[in-house]
Design a protein around this motif. Sequence first.
Motif, PDB file in Angstrom:
ATOM      1  N   ARG A  65      -4.074   6.822   1.794  1.00 21.05           N
ATOM      2  CA  ARG A  65      -3.604   5.453   1.582  1.00 21.05           C
ATOM      3  C   ARG A  65      -4.234   4.940   0.307  1.00 21.05           C
ATOM      4  O   ARG A  65      -5.402   5.200   0.042  1.00 21.05           O
ATOM      5  N   VAL A  67      -3.808  11.430   6.235  1.00 25.96           N
ATOM      6  CA  VAL A  67      -2.969  10.401   5.655  1.00 25.96           C
ATOM      7  C   VAL A  67      -3.769   9.782   4.508  1.00 25.96           C
ATOM      8  O   VAL A  67      -4.921   9.408   4.687  1.00 25.96           O
ATOM      9  N   PHE A  73       5.432   5.097  -5.678  1.00 28.79           N
ATOM     10  CA  PHE A  73       6.286   5.532  -4.577  1.00 28.79           C
ATOM     11  C   PHE A  73       7.358   6.495  -5.080  1.00 28.79           C
ATOM     12  O   PHE A  73       7.547   7.584  -4.543  1.00 28.79           O
ATOM     13  N   THR A 101       3.580   0.326   2.735  1.00 28.53           N
ATOM     14  CA  THR A 101       3.169  -0.478   3.881  1.00 28.53           C
ATOM     15  C   THR A 101       2.613  -1.803   3.372  1.00 28.53           C
ATOM     16  O   THR A 101       1.902  -1.833   2.371  1.00 28.53           O
ATOM     17  N   TYR A 105      -6.370  -0.331  10.689  1.00 30.94           N
ATOM     18  CA  TYR A 105      -7.403   0.315   9.882  1.00 30.94           C
ATOM     19  C   TYR A 105      -7.783  -0.605   8.742  1.00 30.94           C
ATOM     20  O   TYR A 105      -7.073  -1.590   8.462  1.00 30.94           O
ATOM     21  N   VAL A 138       6.318   9.817   1.885  1.00 30.03           N
ATOM     22  CA  VAL A 138       5.529   8.684   1.417  1.00 30.03           C
ATOM     23  C   VAL A 138       6.161   7.392   1.903  1.00 30.03           C
ATOM     24  O   VAL A 138       7.369   7.323   2.101  1.00 30.03           O
ATOM     25  N   SER A 139       5.344   6.411   2.152  1.00 28.15           N
ATOM     26  CA  SER A 139       5.897   5.123   2.579  1.00 28.15           C
ATOM     27  C   SER A 139       5.126   3.981   1.927  1.00 28.15           C
ATOM     28  O   SER A 139       4.006   4.158   1.456  1.00 28.15           O
ATOM     29  N   ARG A 175      -4.911  -3.353   7.538  1.00 27.32           N
ATOM     30  CA  ARG A 175      -3.585  -3.119   8.122  1.00 27.32           C
ATOM     31  C   ARG A 175      -3.667  -3.716   9.515  1.00 27.32           C
ATOM     32  O   ARG A 175      -4.513  -3.297  10.315  1.00 27.32           O
ATOM     33  N   GLN A 233       0.855  -1.183   0.000  1.00 28.11           N
ATOM     34  CA  GLN A 233       0.000   0.000   0.000  1.00 28.11           C
ATOM     35  C   GLN A 233       0.892   1.234   0.000  1.00 28.11           C
ATOM     36  O   GLN A 233       1.935   1.255   0.659  1.00 28.11           O
ATOM     37  N   SER A 289       1.270   5.015   1.230  1.00 22.88           N
ATOM     38  CA  SER A 289       0.674   5.962   2.178  1.00 22.88           C
ATOM     39  C   SER A 289       1.446   7.261   2.066  1.00 22.88           C
ATOM     40  O   SER A 289       2.655   7.259   1.895  1.00 22.88           O
ATOM     41  N   LEU A 290       0.733   8.365   2.182  1.00 21.40           N
ATOM     42  CA  LEU A 290       1.466   9.632   2.200  1.00 21.40           C
ATOM     43  C   LEU A 290       0.802  10.674   3.059  1.00 21.40           C
ATOM     44  O   LEU A 290      -0.399  10.610   3.330  1.00 21.40           O
ATOM     45  N   PHE A 291       1.643  11.598   3.494  1.00 25.23           N
ATOM     46  CA  PHE A 291       1.191  12.663   4.387  1.00 25.23           C
ATOM     47  C   PHE A 291       0.723  13.839   3.534  1.00 25.23           C
ATOM     48  O   PHE A 291       1.397  14.227   2.584  1.00 25.23           O
TER      49      PHE A 291
END
Lengths: 433, 144
Positions: free
Chosen positions: B48, B46, B58, B71, B101, B68-69, B117, B7, B9-11
């Motif tokens: 996702r 966040v 990414f 997961t 989540y 960004v990560s 998750r 997945q 994910s980013l702020f």
Amino acid sequence: MLDYWNAAAERTPFEELREIQLRKLRQLVDNVYRNSLFYRTRFDEAGVKPEDIKSLDDITRLPFTFKKDLRDNYPTKMFCAPLNQVVRYHASSGTTGKPTVVGYTRGDIDCWTTSLARSLTACGLGRGDVMQVSYGYGLFTGGLGMHYGAEEIGASVLPIGVGNTERQIELMMDLNTTAIACTPSYLLHMNEVANSMGISIKDDTSLRVGILGAEPWSLETRKRIEDLMDIKAYDIYGTSELSGPLFTECKCQDGIHIWADHFLLEIIDKNGDPVPEGHKGELVVTTLSKEALPLIRYRVGDITVINNEECECGRTHPRIMRIMGRADDMLIIRGINVFPSQVESVLMNIPEVGEHYQIIADRNGELDEMTVRVEVTRAAFSDKLADLMKLEKKIKEALQKVLNISTKIELVETGTLPRSMGKAQKVIDKRKI
Amino acid sequence: MKGTIKQISLFAENKPGRLAKIAEVLSKAKINIRAFNIAEAGDFGVIRMVVDDADKAFRALQSEGFAVSETEVIGVQMKDIPGSLYEIAKSLGENNVNIDYAYAFITKTEMALLILRVDDIPGAQKVLNNIKVRLVDSSEISSL
């Protein structure tokens, strides 16, 4: 009601004031050179001798004194009078590190008291007034300074200090308070509390004058206070190093009168050079009458403009305009001094926080608010909201521990805070002052 | 990890135009979004998502400066009938696997997919295998 506390002194022609200043400056320089190792060393390093001071312009040959000097010489190594002549000490809170101690001889207290007596008279106060002193008492100079000044003019003093707002309002009603000395934000708070008690300060009390200061405040706030409570609100100025609260505006509300027979002012630019009258710069004060802890060319750090013209009120002493900011970008948040460097050192100790941050001072209703914006770096980012909220809490708590105030933390995207634009960009003061 | 989905994910700050910016980056990189979810917490959120090429997404987002990560999440194929989410959640709970989540979507092949998750991926996989639900991995997502 008196027009002047000391008409002769307050209306001394400007040229005569300059002569008094020169005479006292020469005495002072001579005195500290003989009595203070600190000043003697400083003067020797600068290659200046007391006899070099022949005119007021020669003051620029003397070295500046800084708050750091007071810290480095903690507690009393800068004092020039024997300690057994010191009748009172005050001390700073030490928010920015080591606290500073100031001391007063009997003569210093008298001079401080007289200075405020002149000022309070200029605000139309005197015998028959009831002065509620809602500045803090104790080591903070505000409470006791105002207390002595108000007693001197024959007002009835109500030494209540800060806090216990409902009781403040009750006493204001019961004892017919006519004047209050406190921070402008506290007075506004008091007004709100009064309203919630079903009391209108405007209609139900005898309050007519506010002597307000100890924090930056704007002309807009003044207007709001005056309209809300139907009073006259006067700005007050002073710092503990100079004595505490010393000077206020007069009824003309056009600048704060600085008693030139006791204090000599300069306004300097970033390089330490004098700026022409009417231009803004950093305030530098030389205390001409202080005995215990005289200060020569003390860099107060406040930015203002000086006005040497005779005031409409008839006073000849120079006025400084409303303080426009700080030379060292110190912020005053709810009465507490905050240096951006302190914030920086806290943030940089938190590994998740990147090198970029921004401090925003603003006003929420009547209260100062400080927001610290921090970039979320890849290292700090988690896809779980709870982790990010934990990070916010961690930063908030670390700052609270050091600054003693609650801040709001705002996490922002990487790369959104200004970069390499110089120091000023890191601090934004949105409060109108 | 085998049997999981990557997945992204980013702020993101919670302010106008941010989602548009992110969508633009993905669009330019020709990334197809399969599932998408925003969790907001006041000033920030966040984001996702499950995309057809997680590594490419990414790199694209990272080169635009986003935090960004990647997961590892679990993709569960659910029976599109009442009670199927209950069965999954109950089994995980009884076996002490916590769901951090979750979000769900339906594919164009009419498959109901649940993205989870969890705090213990191997544990969750074991539980889910035991109750005979099918797990979907990244390669399957790419070819959807």
